[in-house]
Design a protein around this motif. Structure first.
Motif: not given
Length: 354
Positions: A72-83
Motif C-alpha cells: 500500500x505504501x509503495x503504491x501511494x508513493x508512486x501514485x503521488x509521483x515520488x521516486x
C-alpha cells in the motif's frame, strides 16, 4: 510509475520510516466500537509526498515490508509521483503501525507498534551512493535514530549526502515512546544534529534539548557544527528562526484545524521545496535567511503548507498543492511584521507548523 531522475541537482531525498496511521473515528452509536481509517504516513515519507504535491522532485529512501501495508505504501508513493528507486523491500519484518487519536482542537496523540518494523532494517549498503549526485536536499528525522543500527545508517546517509554537496536537513520530530525506556536519546540526537545544515524543532523539542541548560547553550552547540539555520515552530504562535548572525520571528496563518498529524512535515516540505525552486544550497542558506525578502518568502510558504494540512484528515491525503498554498498566501489572515514576536490571539485556530 516513479518519477525519472534528471541530471539537475533538484531532488529532495527523504530517508527514514514509512508507516500506516490508523486514525480513530468516533463510534457510530453509543456502545459501538470505534472505527480506524487507514492512512499512509511517517514523517520523512510525508515530506517526500509533500514536496511532490507542491510540484517538486522528491525521492523516498527506506525499507518497506513485503506485507500488504508495504504494498500500500509503495503504491501511494508512486501514485503521488515520488521516486522510489531507492526503496528496498524485506520479508524479515512487518510495517510499523501508529494508532492516532485526535482532540477537539485537532491535536493528535500516538500509540506506536514499532519495533520490530521493516524501516529499521535499512543498512548502509542499501544506499545507492551514485544517486546523491542529483540530490539537492537530504532530509531525516529522529525516528531513524531509535536503535544503534538504524542510527548508524542514518548518519552514514547524512555523510554521503554532505560529501556529494547536498543540503542536509533534520526535523527532530522526537517521539520519546519509540526509544527504549532505559535510553536517554539526547547523545544520539546531538550526534545527528551536528551535520545538519538546516534544523527544524518544535517548541517542545527545543525545550527538551535545553532542559539541562539554556536555549543559548543549544544555539551555541548547534552553530558549532554544520548548522546554518534553526527554525522553531509552536502551533499558532509565531515561528522563531536563528542564524549564526541574526534571529527573528515570522507570522503564521489562521485556519480551522481538524487534524495536525502531518502539520510539521508539511511545513518542512514547503520550506525544502521553496529552497529548491530558488536554488538555495547549503553554502547559500545563511545568506538567504539574511535577506529579509527571501526569508519572508520561504517561511510564509512553509507556514501556509503546514496550515492547510491541518484542515484535512490524514497525512499523505492532507498535503496541499502549490496552487492551494498560493491561494492561502494571497487570501489568508496572517501577521507579517517580522519584528513583532508573540503568539496569535488565543482561540481554536491552529497553524499546523507543530
Amino acid at each position: 510509475m516513479s518519477a525519472q531522475r534528471t541530471a539537475a541537482r533538484t531532488w529532495v531525498a527523504c530517508f527514514g520510516e514509512a508507516l500506516i496511521d490508523f486514525l480513530a473515528r468516533p463510534a457510530a452509536a453509543p456502545g459501538q466500537p470505534r472505527q480506524f481509517a487507514e492512512y499512509a504516513g511517517g514523517a520523512p515519507a510525508n515530506v517526500a509526498v509533500g514536496v511532490a504535491r507542491l510540484g517538486g522532485q522528491s525521492r523516498f529512501i527506506g525499507m518497506l515490508s513485503t506485507d500488504m501495508f508495504g504494498d500500500f505504501l509503495l503504491g501511494q508513493f508512486q501514485g503521488y509521483g515520488v521516486d522510489t528507486a531507492q526503496v528496498r523491500r524485506t520479508e524479515a519484518a512487518r510495517t510499523a503501525l501508529a494508532f492516532v487519536s485526535l482532540g477537539l482542537d485537532g491535536e493528535r496523540s500516538f500509540n506506536f507498534y514499532r519495533p520490530p518494523a521493516a524501516d529499521l532494517l535499512f543498512q548502509p549498503q542499501d544506499f545507492d551512493a551514485e544517486a546523491f549526485a542529483d540530490t539537492a536536499v537530504f532530509h531525516v528525522c529522529s525516528n531513524s535514530l531509535t536503535a544503534p543500527a538504524i542510527a548508524g545508517t542514518t548518519l552514514h546517509g547524512m555523510e554521503l549526502a554532505a560529501r556529494a554537496g547536498a543540503l542536509v536537513s533534520m526535523d527532530l520530530n522526537l517521539r520519546p515512546s519509540l526509544w527504549p525506556a532505559d535510553v536517554d536519546p539526547t547523545p544520539t540526537l546531538w550526534h545527528a544534529l551536528a551535520p545538519a545544515h538546516l534544523v527544524k524543532l518544535s517548541r517542545e523539542e527545543f525545550a527538551f534539548l535545553a532542559r539541562d541548560g539554556s536555549e543559548e547553550r543549544v544555539l551555541a552547540r548547534l552553530f558549532e557544527g554544520a548548522t546554518q539555520v534553526l527554525i522553531v515552530t509552536d502551533g499558532p504562535a509565531r515561528i522563531r528562526w536563528w542564524t549564526r548572525e541574526a534571529s527573528g520571528t515570522a507570522g503564521t496563518f489562521a485556519v480551522d484545524a481538524v487534524d495536525t498529524t502531518a502539520a510539521g512535515d508539511a511545513f518542512v516540505a514547503g520550506l525544502l521545496h521553496r529552497l529548491g525552486t530558488q536554488g538555495i544550497a547549503a553554502g547559500t542558506l545563511a545568506a538567504a535567511f539574511a535577506d529579509a525578502s527571501t526569508r519572508e518568502d520561504l517561511l510564509r510558504y512553509a507556514a501556509a503548507a503546514g496550515a492547510l494540512t491541518t484542515t484535512r484528515f490524514g497525512a499523505f491525503a492532507a498535503l496541499p498543492t502549490h496552487e492551494q498554498v498560493r491561494e492561502l498566501i494571497e487570501a489568508g489572515p496572517r501577521q507579517d511584521d517580522p519584528a513583532q514576536d508573540g503568539p496569535l490571539p488565543a482561540d481554536s485556530r491552529r497553524t499546523g507548523s507543530r
